[in-house]
Design an enzyme around this catalytic site. Structure first.
Site, mmCIF file in Angstrom:
data_model
loop_
_atom_site.group_PDB
_atom_site.id
_atom_site.type_symbol
_atom_site.label_atom_id
_atom_site.label_comp_id
_atom_site.label_asym_id
_atom_site.label_seq_id
_atom_site.Cartn_x
_atom_site.Cartn_y
_atom_site.Cartn_z
ATOM 1 N N LYS A 1 -22.644 -7.041 -4.836
ATOM 2 C CA LYS A 1 -23.247 -7.311 -3.533
ATOM 3 C C LYS A 1 -24.713 -6.900 -3.572
ATOM 4 C CE LYS A 1 -23.009 -5.641 1.268
ATOM 5 N NZ LYS A 1 -22.270 -4.766 2.204
ATOM 6 N N PRO B 1 -31.728 -7.180 2.015
ATOM 7 C CA PRO B 1 -31.371 -6.819 0.635
ATOM 8 C C PRO B 1 -31.357 -5.316 0.438
ATOM 9 C CG PRO B 1 -33.694 -7.332 0.739
ATOM 10 C CD PRO B 1 -33.155 -7.504 2.154
ATOM 11 N N SER C 1 1.500 9.887 4.168
ATOM 12 C CA SER C 1 2.794 9.521 4.713
ATOM 13 C C SER C 1 3.243 8.173 4.173
ATOM 14 C CB SER C 1 2.720 9.458 6.243
ATOM 15 O OG SER C 1 3.916 8.913 6.767
ATOM 16 N N VAL D 1 -9.704 -2.777 6.222
ATOM 17 C CA VAL D 1 -10.640 -3.785 6.717
ATOM 18 C C VAL D 1 -11.924 -3.768 5.894
ATOM 19 C CG1 VAL D 1 -12.070 -4.489 8.656
ATOM 20 C CG2 VAL D 1 -9.711 -3.808 9.048
ATOM 21 N N GLY E 1 -4.289 9.458 2.756
ATOM 22 C CA GLY E 1 -4.777 8.800 1.542
ATOM 23 C C GLY E 1 -5.815 7.758 1.900
ATOM 24 N N VAL F 1 -5.571 0.842 6.806
ATOM 25 C CA VAL F 1 -6.251 -0.115 7.681
ATOM 26 C C VAL F 1 -6.792 -1.282 6.867
ATOM 27 C CG1 VAL F 1 -8.186 -0.447 9.256
ATOM 28 C CG2 VAL F 1 -6.778 1.610 9.425
ATOM 29 N N VAL G 1 4.051 14.372 7.982
ATOM 30 C CA VAL G 1 3.762 15.630 8.675
ATOM 31 C C VAL G 1 4.260 15.536 10.112
ATOM 32 C CG1 VAL G 1 1.934 17.145 9.522
ATOM 33 C CG2 VAL G 1 1.801 16.195 7.203
#
Length: 508
Positions: A79, A99, A40, A48, A13, A46, A186
């Site tokens: 942004k 930019p 799972s 980040v 995912g 993560v 898995v």
């Protein structure tokens, strides 16, 4: 395709997996395809990367989601670009903004290019990029990229967001599109005699079969690397950073930035990413030069949190890419495909580009492996072009205060394309910068303007011995007129905070 339903399984995912599920389900909504995403319950995200490029605008447009629907739910902000501070020691070039491109650049980029060429030929003219681009003005003045009704020129923008919340939002949208969602661990991968993946075995003993698999298992690389044994091209000799320490701090809601800030520290750089509910901070560094404890101490000092009771977590990665992202009947997307440190927030850009390109090639090849080699070739060139641009941030630095920065500046592990681009800018070759970017096909993500902004923003220009004669009749730009033009354009954009509050009202 025949009349039987094609089964595609996405393993993993997170943002990459759910972006894949949404984009495939949207593009192939009229095809006879069943999508299943398996993640799972034991594996965390993560989480980040919390910044993007304008490609995310295209992604949400393709899946039919408005900003007012997803941004408030993911604590997202706008942004306009990235400001780099402390990457060079050259006076007058202590920081610069990169930019995102704007429609207004058609009026201002030629002026920037003109002054760059004069400065490269040793004329004393203004060539710092910040005064030449509307995106820089919006970033530096906390402006939104959304113009008022009477100025029909919205500014292309990226986003800052909570990656965990974004993953949850995309999961919800994918399930609404009919994507089957299974939470399973898995335990094994089964293959056919020809090496193709046939099925995945769950810890509970059951299996799931599919015609095609997408590997979004992150750094684990369960399908492409571990099962199909696709080699990994390591870039740690070219790009040194392999670790980050991450912490959240309160956000200044009265002065909400509309840019990412990247500040060079002793052994890497720190990001500052403003969300509506917090500021995301991280210190990206090389563990070859600095321990995690020393990095955390330096980072806490940088943030004024040396004695504060805050949770700092550590993230490690390997930098590089797979030798090929599509092998057999399996495609790698996201961290399982490869990773380049987050300095230009290219992770989701590469995800979006990779998925979109695969969808085109897979469909054009009648949902077979017919165009696999073509896909891998184009995808690899795009990835490698990003590497060249990221490398430039380090190789062109003029800091000499630590071994880290000195070694980066003297690093000889560079690509021929990078060397050719740098030599063309520094006047050490007969070719010009645009020719080299075109020759090596490195401009798909970072075109001519981006390279010029980086070089000029660093204050890097040809040494006098490389300067060729130039017609002194060339005139530099009237900077007062340019400042007036950009400021008048910028006056049509509301404050960042005001624009986000308007989104919340629409969402209600």
């Amino acid at each position: 395709m025949n009349n039987e339903k094609l089964k595609i399984v996405i393993l993993g995912g997170g943002t990459a997996g759910w972006m894949t599920a949404n984009l495939m389900a949207a593009r192939w909504k009229d095809k006879n395809i069943h999508f299943t995403l398996i993640e799972s319950p034991d594996v965390g995200i993560v989480g980040v990367g919390e910044g993007s490029t304008p490609s995310m605008q295209n992604f949400f447009h393709e899946i039919g989601v408005e900003e007012s629907e997803w941004m408030p739910e993911c604590n997202a902000t706008y942004k306009n670009g990235i400001t780099f501070e402390g990457w060079t020691s050259i006076p007058g070039f202590e920081k610069y903004c990169h930019p995102f491109p704007s429609q207004m650049d058609i009026h201002t980029f030629p002026k920037f290019d003109n002054n760059c060429q004069l400065r490269r030929h040793n004329f004393d003219v203004e060539a710092h990029p910040d005064r030449f681009f509307l995106g820089s003005y919006l970033s530096q003045n906390q402006r939104s990229p959304k113009a008022n009704h009477n100025f029909p020129f919205d500014h292309p923008n990226g986003y800052h967001f909570d990656s965990n919340l974004l993953g949850s939002f995309l999961r919800k949208k994918a399930k609404q599109r009919g994507v089957e969602h299974l939470q399973r661990h898995v335990s094994g991968v089964l293959q056919k005699e020809n090496g193709d993946i046939s099925s995945l075995k769950f810890r509970e003993g059951k299996i799931i079969e599919a015609d095609f698999f997408v590997d979004c298992t992150g750094f684990a690389g369960l399908l492409l690397q571990k099962t199909l044994k696709v080699p990994f091209i390591n870039l740690d000799k070219m790009l040194f950073n392999d670790t980050a320490v991450v912490v959240a701090t309160p956000v200044n809601k009265d002065d909400l930035n509309s840019q990412t800030k990247s500040t060079a520290l002793k052994y890497g750089w720190a990001w500052d990413i403003p969300l509506t509910n917090r500021t995301g901070n991280g210190y990206v560094f090389s563990s070859r030069y600095c321990s995690v404890n020393d990095a955390e101490t330096e980072f806490r000092t940088h943030l004024g949190l040396l004695d504060a009771d805050v949770n700092v977590r550590t993230v490690k990665w390997k930098q590089g890419r797979l030798e090929k992202s599509w092998s057999k009947n399996c495609l790698a997307i996201g961290l399982s495909q490869g990773f380049i440190e987050p300095i230009e927030a290219m992770a989701l850009h590469l995800v979006y580009n990779s998925i979109g390109h695969f969808i085109t090639e897979f469909e054009n090849g009648n949902f077979s492996n017919q165009n696999q080699q073509q896909y891998n070739s184009i995808n690899d060139r795009a990835f490698d072009g990003v590497v060249d641009y990221i490398l430039a941030h380090y190789r062109m630095n003029s800091r000499r205060d630590t071994d880290y920065w000195r070694d980066n500046a003297e690093n000889q592990n560079i690509t021929p394309s990078f060397l050719a681009i740098v030599q063309s800018w520094l006047g050490a070759s007969q070719n010009n910068l645009a020719d080299e970017i075109k020759k090596y096909d490195t401009g798909s993500f970072f075109p001519l303007a981006s390279w010029q902004i980086l070089f000029a923003g660093y204050g890097v220009f040809p040494p006098p011995e490389n300067v060729k004669p130039q017609n002194k009749g060339n005139q530099s730009v009237n900077m007062d007129e340019l400042d007036n033009f950009i400021q008048r354009c910028g006056s049509n954009y509301s404050s960042h905070l005001e624009s986000l509050n308007t989104l919340k009202q629409v969402a209600k």
